[in-house]
Design a protein around this motif. Structure first.
Motif, PDB file in Angstrom:
ATOM      1  N   TYR A 164      -4.267  -3.581  10.829  1.00  0.00           N
ATOM      2  CA  TYR A 164      -3.539  -3.221  12.150  1.00  0.00           C
ATOM      3  C   TYR A 164      -2.482  -2.355  12.179  1.00  0.00           C
ATOM      4  O   TYR A 164      -1.951  -1.915  11.078  1.00  0.00           O
ATOM      5  N   CYS A 165      -2.192  -1.663  13.309  1.00  0.00           N
ATOM      6  CA  CYS A 165      -1.244  -0.694  13.438  1.00  0.00           C
ATOM      7  C   CYS A 165       0.039  -0.864  13.188  1.00  0.00           C
ATOM      8  O   CYS A 165       0.505  -1.959  13.332  1.00  0.00           O
ATOM      9  N   LYS A 197       2.749  -3.119   2.550  1.00  0.00           N
ATOM     10  CA  LYS A 197       4.016  -3.743   2.890  1.00  0.00           C
ATOM     11  C   LYS A 197       4.346  -3.167   4.316  1.00  0.00           C
ATOM     12  O   LYS A 197       4.580  -2.053   4.140  1.00  0.00           O
ATOM     13  N   LYS A 198       4.570  -3.852   5.214  1.00  0.00           N
ATOM     14  CA  LYS A 198       4.827  -3.525   6.506  1.00  0.00           C
ATOM     15  C   LYS A 198       3.864  -2.054   7.126  1.00  0.00           C
ATOM     16  O   LYS A 198       4.301  -1.469   7.713  1.00  0.00           O
ATOM     17  N   GLN A 199       2.743  -2.447   6.606  1.00  0.00           N
ATOM     18  CA  GLN A 199       1.750  -1.730   7.019  1.00  0.00           C
ATOM     19  C   GLN A 199       1.917  -0.002   6.339  1.00  0.00           C
ATOM     20  O   GLN A 199       1.400   0.955   6.748  1.00  0.00           O
ATOM     21  N   ILE A 200       2.743  -0.107   5.322  1.00  0.00           N
ATOM     22  CA  ILE A 200       2.852   1.124   4.405  1.00  0.00           C
ATOM     23  C   ILE A 200       1.991   0.945   3.198  1.00  0.00           C
ATOM     24  O   ILE A 200       2.419  -0.282   2.328  1.00  0.00           O
ATOM     25  N   VAL A 201       1.074   2.035   2.677  1.00  0.00           N
ATOM     26  CA  VAL A 201       0.452   1.568   1.886  1.00  0.00           C
ATOM     27  C   VAL A 201       0.787   2.683   0.659  1.00  0.00           C
ATOM     28  O   VAL A 201       1.174   3.634   0.741  1.00  0.00           O
ATOM     29  N   PRO A 259       1.962  10.759  -1.871  1.00  0.00           N
ATOM     30  CA  PRO A 259       1.178   9.314  -1.889  1.00  0.00           C
ATOM     31  C   PRO A 259       1.908   8.192  -1.339  1.00  0.00           C
ATOM     32  O   PRO A 259       2.011   7.346  -2.111  1.00  0.00           O
ATOM     33  N   GLU A 260       2.159   8.441  -0.033  1.00  0.00           N
ATOM     34  CA  GLU A 260       2.573   7.007   0.794  1.00  0.00           C
ATOM     35  C   GLU A 260       2.332   7.197   2.036  1.00  0.00           C
ATOM     36  O   GLU A 260       3.000   8.216   2.724  1.00  0.00           O
ATOM     37  N   PHE A 261       1.625   6.476   2.666  1.00  0.00           N
ATOM     38  CA  PHE A 261       1.189   6.426   4.251  1.00  0.00           C
ATOM     39  C   PHE A 261       1.226   5.243   4.964  1.00  0.00           C
ATOM     40  O   PHE A 261       1.292   4.334   4.292  1.00  0.00           O
ATOM     41  N   GLN A 262       1.640   5.375   6.352  1.00  0.00           N
ATOM     42  CA  GLN A 262       1.637   4.191   7.110  1.00  0.00           C
ATOM     43  C   GLN A 262       0.349   4.097   7.780  1.00  0.00           C
ATOM     44  O   GLN A 262      -0.218   5.285   8.112  1.00  0.00           O
ATOM     45  N   LEU A 263       0.038   3.168   8.189  1.00  0.00           N
ATOM     46  CA  LEU A 263      -1.298   2.673   8.656  1.00  0.00           C
ATOM     47  C   LEU A 263      -1.041   2.929  10.552  1.00  0.00           C
ATOM     48  O   LEU A 263      -0.177   2.154  11.065  1.00  0.00           O
ATOM     49  N   ALA A 270      -4.315   7.074   7.979  1.00  0.00           N
ATOM     50  CA  ALA A 270      -2.940   7.520   7.240  1.00  0.00           C
ATOM     51  C   ALA A 270      -2.015   8.360   7.810  1.00  0.00           C
ATOM     52  O   ALA A 270      -2.730   9.601   8.367  1.00  0.00           O
ATOM     53  N   ASP A 271      -0.977   8.088   8.127  1.00  0.00           N
ATOM     54  CA  ASP A 271       0.156   8.879   8.890  1.00  0.00           C
ATOM     55  C   ASP A 271       1.248   9.130   7.685  1.00  0.00           C
ATOM     56  O   ASP A 271       1.752   8.228   7.096  1.00  0.00           O
TER      57      ASP A 271
END
Length: 557
Positions: free
Chosen positions: A269-270, A409-413, A299-303, A285-286
């Motif tokens: 989910y967003c 974690k908290k939609q951060i990959v 290399p760290e992205f939020q969805l 990936a944002d």
């Protein structure tokens, strides 16, 4: 009247095209071209067939006869289909052509994505828009990004994407970038496939060099606000943002590609709180810190779902800034060198979504000033120094994601990577593409019309810039020779091969640690400190503090 008209046209041309005109008329390939100049010495570039009177009424016919003789000279029969355009392509000395409108240099060969090719990509079940493309995207650039993002699925789709009347059977090739780019460059492009188009259309004998003055980039002259060129402008700029940003670009691309091609990841989910779980899938990936504002490509992205990702654009949420500050406390660098001063000056002023947007606007101006500063050094011919800012050392290694390290974690990959030395051939293809694209993107960025970018300088800044240029002018003969070779490689018709040859002869680590280049980079950092001081003093200026009207639809954390 003809002379007057010619002068008007040339005055409207950009410097790159005017220089190109002189280079063409002085090239031996065009010796004997009839009616070359007007009485005042200016070039008669255009010789239309519809002139009904005047001194140059018959220039078109004379030049047509010249092209017939040139065809015999190069061994092309005038009985062949499109013989005259074949001659124009054969004799062109560089195969590169600047646009008379905007100055963008494009290949005269069939290298750019066609509308039909783009439609084919968009119909792929796994394509989610993560790889940006338009009709001025070079096929080699697209393939590189495409396989980086979608991996094996991308390789499997290439035969159907590239198949056309001119190339009915695509050979079975290994799933590696070297094999595919080599075949496309040497076998596919020369067949002029319908899935690609040229940078400019041939047009002899109307134009002296045999090509339209407008390149593919400016062919359509409809409403500028809705033109394909402007709609695709962020894609063009992104090449500059990404290639001149700090961070491990190899691992960042690897993780972005993994997220955007992984079915389970895309169904997450967003990250936007409140109702993110109800947002449409897929997510992609944002960058939490946008590279368009000067943050690292790391290399760290939020969805984010597609609507949220599109709405966010090149601005930050309040939650983004809080997260980036927390990441810095762990010792990770989040900003590119040129954005660090403005970030440090203003990050603690942010306490809500309005001030987050304010900082985003400020960092956007800072980025524009920084990239134009780099372009100044490019204009002064200091390519080797600029090369040291591209972080090419990351390409010396291959990285693979450790599956059990994947965390959301908290939609951060985030993930961990296994690292090993890369093969020399693959190292150089990664570095070669980055060098070519980075310098091309910086040139394109500087030429973009109607840029609403804030520019600032003062006597201290100019003094620091001059000091840097004086230092660079005093580098040792070895560095000067490498600099000349790099410039020459980038100008070659086969730039990829020339850059690859250049890379095999240099020691990048040694060049990047050369004392003069380190001193110059410190001077640039001092310039950006002065820029940051000026920008941050305008925190309450209407340019940055204007009311939010563009983010009302965004749910901020």
């Amino acid at each position: 009247m003809a002379t007057k008209g010619n002068k008007k046209t040339n005055l409207e041309a950009n410097d790159a095209f005017l220089q190109y005109e002189e280079e063409i008329v002085n090239n031996p390939a065009y010796n004997g071209m009839p009616d070359l100049r007007y009485s005042d010495g200016s070039i008669q570039w255009e010789a239309p067939s519809n002139r009904s009177s005047g001194e140059f009424q018959f220039s078109h016919d004379k030049r047509y006869q010249w092209w017939i003789k040139k065809a015999a000279e190069v061994g092309i029969s005038t009985d062949e289909d499109k013989w005259i355009s074949k001659v124009a392509k054969r004799i062109h000395p560089t195969k590169l052509h600047p646009c008379k409108v905007c100055g963008r240099v494009m290949d005269i060969r069939y290298c750019y994505l066609s509308a039909n090719f783009i439609k084919r990509v968009q119909k792929l079940p796994f394509y989610d828009g993560s790889v940006t493309m338009n009709e001025i995207t070079h096929i080699i650039d697209f393939i590189s990004s495409f396989v980086d993002t979608y991996g094996e699925k991308a390789y499997a789709s290439l035969p159907n994407l590239l198949k056309c009347v001119q190339v009915k059977q695509v050979p079975v090739l290994p799933n590696n970038l070297i094999s595919w780019t080599s075949w496309i460059e040497n076998e596919y492009i020369p067949k002029e496939p319908s899935m690609l188009g040229p940078g400019t259309m041939s047009n002899p004998p109307d134009r002296l060099d045999g090509f339209h003055t407008y390149n593919r980039c400016c062919r359509r002259k409809a409403d500028k606000g809705r033109s394909k060129e402007n709609l695709a402008s962020y894609s063009t700029d992104r090449r500059a943002f990404e290639n001149w940003s700090d961070g491990n670009w190899i691992t960042a691309n690897k993780l972005m590609g993994f997220i955007n091609s992984n079915i389970e990841m895309k169904q997450q989910y967003c990250a936007n709180n409140g109702n993110g779980q109800k947002h449409p899938r897929p997510c992609s990936a944002d960058h939490i810190g946008p590279i368009s504002l000067g943050f690292c490509h790391r290399p760290e992205f939020q969805l984010l779902c597609t609507p949220c990702n599109s709405a966010k654009n090149n601005r930050m949420y309040y939650s983004d800034i809080q997260h980036l500050i927390s990441i810095e406390k762990t010792g990770i660098t989040v900003t590119t060198w040129y954005a660090e001063p403005i970030w440090n000056n203003c990050k603690f002023k942010v306490n809500d979504k309005e001030s987050a947007l304010r900082l985003s606007r400020m960092m956007r101006d800072n980025r524009n000033i920084a990239l134009m500063l780099l372009h100044d050094f490019m204009e002064n011919g200091e390519y080797l120094f600029l090369l040291t800012l591209l972080n090419l050392q990351y390409a010396d290694f291959e990285y693979s994601i450790i599956p059990e390290s994947i965390k959301i974690k908290k939609q951060i990959v985030t993930v961990d990577f296994l690292q090993k030395s890369s093969t020399l051939k693959y190292v150089n293809i990664q570095k070669t593409r980055k060098i070519r694209v980075a310098f091309s993107a910086l040139s394109d960025y500087s030429k973009k019309e109607n840029r609403n970018g804030y520019m600032y300088t003062n006597t201290k800044i100019e003094a620091l810039k001059n000091e840097a240029l004086i230092l660079l002018n005093r580098v040792n003969p070895i560095q000067k020779a490498w600099n000349r070779q790099l410039i020459s490689a980038l100008l070659e018709e086969t730039a990829e091969t020339a850059i690859d040859s250049f890379l095999t002869q240099i020691n990048y680590t040694s060049i990047a640690s050369y004392s003069v280049y380190l001193q110059v980079k410190e001077l640039l950092k001092q310039i950006m400190v002065l820029i940051a001081k000026e920008l941050s003093s305008k925190w309450d200026d209407p340019r940055y503090a204007r009311e939010i009207d563009e983010t009302n639809k965004i749910t901020n954390q």
